[in-house]
Design a protein around this motif. Structure first.
Motif, PDB file in Angstrom:
ATOM      1  N   PRO A 186       5.700  11.494  -5.054  1.00 41.58           N
ATOM      2  CA  PRO A 186       6.443  13.246  -4.660  1.00 41.58           C
ATOM      3  C   PRO A 186       7.685  13.077  -6.143  1.00 41.58           C
ATOM      4  O   PRO A 186       7.579  11.837  -6.481  1.00 41.58           O
ATOM      5  CB  PRO A 186       6.765  13.261  -3.863  1.00 41.58           C
ATOM      6  CG  PRO A 186       7.470  11.719  -3.161  1.00 41.58           C
ATOM      7  CD  PRO A 186       6.345  10.384  -4.060  1.00 41.58           C
ATOM      8  N   LYS A 187       8.324  14.078  -6.362  1.00 41.98           N
ATOM      9  CA  LYS A 187       8.840  14.082  -7.082  1.00 41.98           C
ATOM     10  C   LYS A 187      10.114  14.021  -6.716  1.00 41.98           C
ATOM     11  O   LYS A 187      10.573  14.096  -5.861  1.00 41.98           O
ATOM     12  CB  LYS A 187       9.345  16.102  -7.147  1.00 41.98           C
ATOM     13  CG  LYS A 187       7.483  16.527  -7.969  1.00 41.98           C
ATOM     14  CD  LYS A 187       7.467  15.997  -9.863  1.00 41.98           C
ATOM     15  CE  LYS A 187       6.377  16.694 -10.481  1.00 41.98           C
ATOM     16  NZ  LYS A 187       5.947  16.112 -11.307  1.00 41.98           N
ATOM     17  N   ARG A 188      10.965  13.272  -7.393  1.00 38.69           N
ATOM     18  CA  ARG A 188      12.540  13.166  -7.339  1.00 38.69           C
ATOM     19  C   ARG A 188      13.229  14.032  -6.993  1.00 38.69           C
ATOM     20  O   ARG A 188      13.544  15.027  -7.725  1.00 38.69           O
ATOM     21  CB  ARG A 188      12.970  12.418  -7.965  1.00 38.69           C
ATOM     22  CG  ARG A 188      14.898  11.972  -7.612  1.00 38.69           C
ATOM     23  CD  ARG A 188      15.750  10.641  -8.424  1.00 38.69           C
ATOM     24  NE  ARG A 188      16.858  10.681  -7.586  1.00 38.69           N
ATOM     25  CZ  ARG A 188      17.530   9.609  -7.739  1.00 38.69           C
ATOM     26  NH1 ARG A 188      16.963   8.492  -8.627  1.00 38.69           N
ATOM     27  NH2 ARG A 188      18.575   9.452  -7.532  1.00 38.69           N
TER      28      ARG A 188
ATOM     29  N   GLU B  38      15.733   0.968  -5.558  1.00 40.98           N
ATOM     30  CA  GLU B  38      14.303   0.594  -6.177  1.00 40.98           C
ATOM     31  C   GLU B  38      14.221   2.700  -5.550  1.00 40.98           C
ATOM     32  O   GLU B  38      13.961   3.603  -6.798  1.00 40.98           O
ATOM     33  CB  GLU B  38      13.584   0.694  -5.224  1.00 40.98           C
ATOM     34  CG  GLU B  38      13.284  -0.707  -5.658  1.00 40.98           C
ATOM     35  CD  GLU B  38      12.009  -1.717  -4.581  1.00 40.98           C
ATOM     36  OE1 GLU B  38      11.432  -2.395  -5.091  1.00 40.98           O
ATOM     37  OE2 GLU B  38      11.338  -0.748  -3.955  1.00 40.98           O
ATOM     38  N   TRP B  39      14.777   3.333  -5.200  1.00 43.72           N
ATOM     39  CA  TRP B  39      15.244   4.219  -4.949  1.00 43.72           C
ATOM     40  C   TRP B  39      16.036   5.479  -5.790  1.00 43.72           C
ATOM     41  O   TRP B  39      15.457   5.773  -6.804  1.00 43.72           O
ATOM     42  CB  TRP B  39      14.923   5.031  -3.285  1.00 43.72           C
ATOM     43  CG  TRP B  39      14.138   4.908  -2.696  1.00 43.72           C
ATOM     44  CD1 TRP B  39      13.374   3.464  -1.823  1.00 43.72           C
ATOM     45  CD2 TRP B  39      12.658   5.926  -2.293  1.00 43.72           C
ATOM     46  NE1 TRP B  39      12.611   3.783  -1.223  1.00 43.72           N
ATOM     47  CE2 TRP B  39      11.835   4.888  -1.022  1.00 43.72           C
ATOM     48  CE3 TRP B  39      12.439   7.010  -2.669  1.00 43.72           C
ATOM     49  CZ2 TRP B  39      10.739   5.465  -0.097  1.00 43.72           C
ATOM     50  CZ3 TRP B  39      11.049   7.809  -2.397  1.00 43.72           C
ATOM     51  CH2 TRP B  39      10.800   7.067  -1.318  1.00 43.72           C
TER      52      TRP B  39
ATOM     53  N   SER C  49      12.310  11.187 -12.399  1.00 44.94           N
ATOM     54  CA  SER C  49      12.121  12.390 -12.295  1.00 44.94           C
ATOM     55  C   SER C  49      10.981  12.554 -11.077  1.00 44.94           C
ATOM     56  O   SER C  49      10.360  13.108 -10.872  1.00 44.94           O
ATOM     57  CB  SER C  49      11.252  12.594 -13.420  1.00 44.94           C
ATOM     58  OG  SER C  49      10.268  12.683 -14.315  1.00 44.94           O
ATOM     59  N   GLU C  50       9.659  11.497 -11.348  1.00 42.64           N
ATOM     60  CA  GLU C  50       8.574  11.048 -10.372  1.00 42.64           C
ATOM     61  C   GLU C  50       8.946   9.676  -9.719  1.00 42.64           C
ATOM     62  O   GLU C  50       9.440   9.228 -10.332  1.00 42.64           O
ATOM     63  CB  GLU C  50       7.497  11.295 -10.484  1.00 42.64           C
ATOM     64  CG  GLU C  50       6.290  11.471  -9.774  1.00 42.64           C
ATOM     65  CD  GLU C  50       4.870  11.685 -11.551  1.00 42.64           C
ATOM     66  OE1 GLU C  50       4.235  10.695 -11.638  1.00 42.64           O
ATOM     67  OE2 GLU C  50       4.165  13.133 -10.499  1.00 42.64           O
ATOM     68  N   VAL C  51       8.443   9.589  -8.442  1.00 46.44           N
ATOM     69  CA  VAL C  51       8.426   8.299  -7.741  1.00 46.44           C
ATOM     70  C   VAL C  51       6.874   7.437  -7.885  1.00 46.44           C
ATOM     71  O   VAL C  51       5.845   8.107  -8.104  1.00 46.44           O
ATOM     72  CB  VAL C  51       8.258   8.026  -6.639  1.00 46.44           C
ATOM     73  CG1 VAL C  51       8.704   7.684  -5.136  1.00 46.44           C
ATOM     74  CG2 VAL C  51       9.663   9.525  -5.704  1.00 46.44           C
TER      75      VAL C  51
ATOM     76  N   ASP D 141       0.804  -1.582   0.003  1.00 44.92           N
ATOM     77  CA  ASP D 141       0.467   0.654  -0.099  1.00 44.92           C
ATOM     78  C   ASP D 141       0.801   1.557   0.457  1.00 44.92           C
ATOM     79  O   ASP D 141       1.368   1.487   1.179  1.00 44.92           O
ATOM     80  CB  ASP D 141      -1.032   0.184   2.042  1.00 44.92           C
ATOM     81  CG  ASP D 141      -2.173   0.843   1.109  1.00 44.92           C
ATOM     82  OD1 ASP D 141      -1.879   1.887   0.385  1.00 44.92           O
ATOM     83  OD2 ASP D 141      -2.487   1.385   1.812  1.00 44.92           O
ATOM     84  N   MET D 142       0.740   1.639  -1.070  1.00 46.26           N
ATOM     85  CA  MET D 142       1.521   3.719  -0.881  1.00 46.26           C
ATOM     86  C   MET D 142       0.766   4.512  -1.729  1.00 46.26           C
ATOM     87  O   MET D 142       0.617   4.943  -2.539  1.00 46.26           O
ATOM     88  CB  MET D 142       2.977   3.201  -1.904  1.00 46.26           C
ATOM     89  CG  MET D 142       4.093   2.072  -0.827  1.00 46.26           C
ATOM     90  SD  MET D 142       5.679   2.737  -1.857  1.00 46.26           S
ATOM     91  CE  MET D 142       6.345   4.397  -1.976  1.00 46.26           C
ATOM     92  N   SER D 143      -0.273   4.473  -1.912  1.00 44.75           N
ATOM     93  CA  SER D 143      -2.118   4.945  -2.626  1.00 44.75           C
ATOM     94  C   SER D 143      -1.401   5.679  -3.500  1.00 44.75           C
ATOM     95  O   SER D 143      -0.447   5.477  -4.783  1.00 44.75           O
ATOM     96  CB  SER D 143      -2.098   5.839  -1.498  1.00 44.75           C
ATOM     97  OG  SER D 143      -1.209   6.646  -0.724  1.00 44.75           O
TER      98      SER D 143
END
Length: 238
Positions: free
Chosen positions: A9-11, A56-57, A62-64, A3-5
């Motif tokens: 956020p932007k990187r 993964e991070w 540009s966006e997560v 669950d990360m809905s």
């Protein structure tokens, strides 16, 4: 169990790294520790899991995109969900043993009856030898309870898992429909993909009789990927 809905956020960081702390392994973005969606510290039990999450991070552009972060999602579920209701989750999964997929057999046609016995009996034999429980197969779909002593033994084994193992184990069991196959995957009875195929015996049989269904195949592919991820997450949470 993820669950990360819609959290995207932007990187904002240049590098993700693993940091060892007194409480476990943390993932830091340019030195700042990652937190879960519920704002709890993202502290991991093993360096391998922390490194998988850091990778993964680092792979985000540009966006997560949480879809591409399965280890992060599993860890978030372990911390924000499983850890605060661990006994309830364990009891829910242990209950699969009383209605295990492997125990409900067709009474016809003869070819399917034989195929189920050939494919599923070895898993039940493995459970008897390795887990110390003998579950009884029955014909039909009506629920027939398994021996209470067997369910008690399986319940103790599920409760022994840590929250991170349990989050991954949740998917191994719920996706396969079998507590026995969940343990079989976790404990390396056979390769995870083979265990997944064992759980799909009935669906494969139906496809062979009536032909493939594209939508069903696409859904099965998604579930298979989730099952294989759950096995990988279990392994590096131990």
């Amino acid at each position: 169990m993820n669950d990360m809905s819609d959290w995207k956020p932007k990187r904002f960081w240049k590098q993700a790294a693993v940091a060892e702390t007194a409480e476990g392994y943390a993932v830091e973005l340019d030195g700042r520790p990652v937190r879960t969606p519920a704002k709890a510290p993202l502290l991991l039990p093993t360096r391998a899991l922390a490194e998988a999450i850091a990778a993964e991070w680092d792979a985000q552009e540009s966006e997560v995109d949480p879809i591409n972060m399965p280890f992060t999602r599993t860890a978030n579920a372990a911390i924000d969900k499983v850890r605060i209701q661990q006994a309830e989750v364990a009891d829910m999964l242990a209950a699969y043993g009383d209605s295990d997929l492997l125990c409900y057999r067709a009474d016809s046609p003869a070819e399917l009856v034989e195929l189920q016995a050939q494919t599923w009996d070895p898993a039940l034999d493995w459970a008897a030898e390795t887990l110390g429980v003998r579950l009884r197969p029955v014909q039909g779909v009506m629920h027939q309870p398994q021996p209470a002593s067997a369910i008690e033994t399986l319940t103790r084994k599920v409760h022994a898992l840590n929250p991170f193992q349990l989050a991954a184990f949740h998917d191994l069991v719920s996706l396969s429909g079998s507590l026995v196959l969940g343990f079989a995957a976790a404990l390396n009875w056979r390769k995870a993909d083979e265990i997944w195929q064992i759980s799909r015996l009935d669906e494969t049989w139906q496809e062979e009789q009536w032909g493939p269904d594209d939508e069903a195949r696409a859904l099965a592919a998604v579930k298979r990927a989730a099952f294989l991820h759950a096995k990988a997450a279990y392994d590096i949470s131990t």
